[in-house]
Write a protein that holds these residues in place. Sequence first.
Motif, mmCIF file in Angstrom:
data_model
loop_
_atom_site.group_PDB
_atom_site.id
_atom_site.type_symbol
_atom_site.label_atom_id
_atom_site.label_comp_id
_atom_site.label_asym_id
_atom_site.label_seq_id
_atom_site.Cartn_x
_atom_site.Cartn_y
_atom_site.Cartn_z
ATOM 1 N N HIS A 75 0.882 -1.177 0.000
ATOM 2 C CA HIS A 75 0.000 0.000 0.000
ATOM 3 C C HIS A 75 0.917 1.223 0.000
ATOM 4 C CE1 HIS A 75 -3.860 1.999 1.137
ATOM 5 N NE2 HIS A 75 -2.998 2.945 1.496
ATOM 6 N N ARG A 76 0.952 1.974 -1.097
ATOM 7 C CA ARG A 76 2.002 2.988 -1.264
ATOM 8 C C ARG A 76 1.522 4.426 -1.444
ATOM 9 N NH1 ARG A 76 7.135 0.820 -1.959
ATOM 10 N NH2 ARG A 76 7.097 -1.422 -2.217
ATOM 11 N N HIS A 77 0.230 4.703 -1.410
ATOM 12 C CA HIS A 77 -0.131 6.121 -1.553
ATOM 13 C C HIS A 77 0.216 6.858 -0.259
ATOM 14 C CE1 HIS A 77 -3.850 5.229 0.715
ATOM 15 N NE2 HIS A 77 -3.811 6.510 1.024
ATOM 16 N N GLY A 78 0.258 8.165 -0.322
ATOM 17 C CA GLY A 78 0.590 8.949 0.869
ATOM 18 C C GLY A 78 2.090 9.066 1.057
ATOM 19 N N SER A 79 2.489 9.452 2.256
ATOM 20 C CA SER A 79 3.910 9.653 2.551
ATOM 21 C C SER A 79 4.646 8.311 2.590
ATOM 22 C CB SER A 79 4.071 10.390 3.881
ATOM 23 O OG SER A 79 3.501 9.632 4.921
ATOM 24 N N ALA A 80 5.957 8.386 2.571
ATOM 25 C CA ALA A 80 6.788 7.169 2.589
ATOM 26 C C ALA A 80 6.445 6.304 3.796
ATOM 27 C CB ALA A 80 8.262 7.553 2.614
ATOM 28 N N GLY A 81 6.244 5.022 3.574
ATOM 29 C CA GLY A 81 5.935 4.100 4.649
ATOM 30 C C GLY A 81 4.488 4.111 5.107
ATOM 31 N N HIS A 82 3.627 4.812 4.384
ATOM 32 C CA HIS A 82 2.223 4.962 4.789
ATOM 33 C C HIS A 82 1.480 3.622 4.840
ATOM 34 C CE1 HIS A 82 -1.726 6.724 5.226
ATOM 35 N NE2 HIS A 82 -2.128 6.198 4.087
ATOM 36 N N GLY A 83 1.951 2.635 4.118
ATOM 37 C CA GLY A 83 1.312 1.323 4.159
ATOM 38 C C GLY A 83 1.258 0.754 5.563
ATOM 39 N N ARG A 84 2.270 1.013 6.375
ATOM 40 C CA ARG A 84 2.270 0.516 7.755
ATOM 41 C C ARG A 84 1.130 1.118 8.560
ATOM 42 N NH1 ARG A 84 5.450 3.714 11.892
ATOM 43 N NH2 ARG A 84 5.046 5.812 11.169
ATOM 44 N N ASP A 85 0.744 2.361 8.225
ATOM 45 C CA ASP A 85 -0.358 2.999 8.941
ATOM 46 C C ASP A 85 -1.660 2.227 8.751
ATOM 47 O OD1 ASP A 85 1.410 5.045 9.735
ATOM 48 O OD2 ASP A 85 0.985 6.183 7.897
ATOM 49 N N HIS A 86 -1.808 1.599 7.577
ATOM 50 C CA HIS A 86 -3.016 0.825 7.299
ATOM 51 C C HIS A 86 -2.990 -0.544 7.975
ATOM 52 C CE1 HIS A 86 -5.189 3.448 4.531
ATOM 53 N NE2 HIS A 86 -3.985 3.905 4.228
ATOM 54 N N VAL A 87 -1.829 -0.983 8.431
ATOM 55 C CA VAL A 87 -1.700 -2.240 9.157
ATOM 56 C C VAL A 87 -1.894 -2.009 10.661
ATOM 57 C CG1 VAL A 87 -0.113 -4.158 9.657
ATOM 58 C CG2 VAL A 87 -0.202 -3.180 7.355
ATOM 59 N N LEU A 88 -1.651 -0.789 11.121
ATOM 60 C CA LEU A 88 -1.741 -0.455 12.546
ATOM 61 C C LEU A 88 -3.007 -0.962 13.230
ATOM 62 C CD1 LEU A 88 -0.644 1.213 15.061
ATOM 63 C CD2 LEU A 88 -2.171 3.007 14.221
ATOM 64 N N PRO A 89 -4.214 -0.788 12.655
ATOM 65 C CA PRO A 89 -5.416 -1.225 13.377
ATOM 66 C C PRO A 89 -5.485 -2.735 13.647
ATOM 67 C CG PRO A 89 -6.001 0.367 11.705
ATOM 68 C CD PRO A 89 -4.560 -0.013 11.459
ATOM 69 N N ALA A 90 -4.666 -3.535 12.972
ATOM 70 C CA ALA A 90 -4.604 -4.961 13.289
ATOM 71 C C ALA A 90 -3.823 -5.200 14.578
ATOM 72 C CB ALA A 90 -3.961 -5.733 12.138
ATOM 73 N N PHE A 91 -3.002 -4.245 14.969
ATOM 74 C CA PHE A 91 -2.200 -4.329 16.191
ATOM 75 C C PHE A 91 -2.800 -3.504 17.329
ATOM 76 C CE2 PHE A 91 0.587 -5.693 12.885
ATOM 77 C CZ PHE A 91 1.434 -6.622 13.468
ATOM 78 N N VAL A 92 -3.329 -2.345 17.005
ATOM 79 C CA VAL A 92 -3.999 -1.469 17.966
ATOM 80 C C VAL A 92 -5.413 -1.269 17.424
ATOM 81 C CG1 VAL A 92 -3.987 0.762 19.149
ATOM 82 C CG2 VAL A 92 -1.811 -0.306 18.495
ATOM 83 N N ALA A 93 -6.355 -2.005 17.977
ATOM 84 C CA ALA A 93 -7.733 -1.999 17.457
ATOM 85 C C ALA A 93 -8.317 -0.585 17.435
ATOM 86 C CB ALA A 93 -8.605 -2.909 18.318
#
Length: 134
Positions: A75-93
Motif C-alpha cells: 500500500h504505497r499512496h501517501g507519505s513514505a511508509g504509509h502502508g504501515r499505517d493501514h496495518v496499525l489497526p490490526a495491532f492497535v484496534a
Amino acid sequence: MESIVITVRTGSRPSVVDLTAQAETFTADRGDGLLHVFVPHATAGVAIIETGAGSDDDLLTALEHVLPADDRWRHRHGSAGHGRDHVLPAFVAPYATLPVLGGRIMLGTWQSICLVDTNGDNPTRQVRFSFLAG
C-alpha cells in the motif's frame, strides 16, 4: 444509546493522545453502562495504556520496530511508509469498550484511554464516544 463525535488534533508525527478527560466528561452523570470508544479511520487505533511516564513513547517505539515506516509495504499512496499505517489497526484496534459505574469509567489506577495515530498525513481525527446504559 447516546453518542457523540469529538475532533482530535494529532499533528503530522506519530502520536498517542490521551482521551480520558473527554471520555470522563461524556460519561459523567450517566449512571451504569458501557462506554464504547471508536476511531472511524483506517490508520488509527485506541489503546488503554499508562501515559506520562514514558509508556506512550515506548508504544510508538514498539510500533516503529514492528511496523517500520519504510518501503516494504504494498500500500504505497501517501507519505513514505504509509502502508504501515493501514496495518496499525490490526495491532492497535480502532475501538475499546469499558465499564462505567455511577458515571465513572472503571479504569485502573494508571490506565488512560488513548488515540494512537502513526499517520502524519491526516493531522485531525474523529473519535466517537457511545454510551449504552445498563
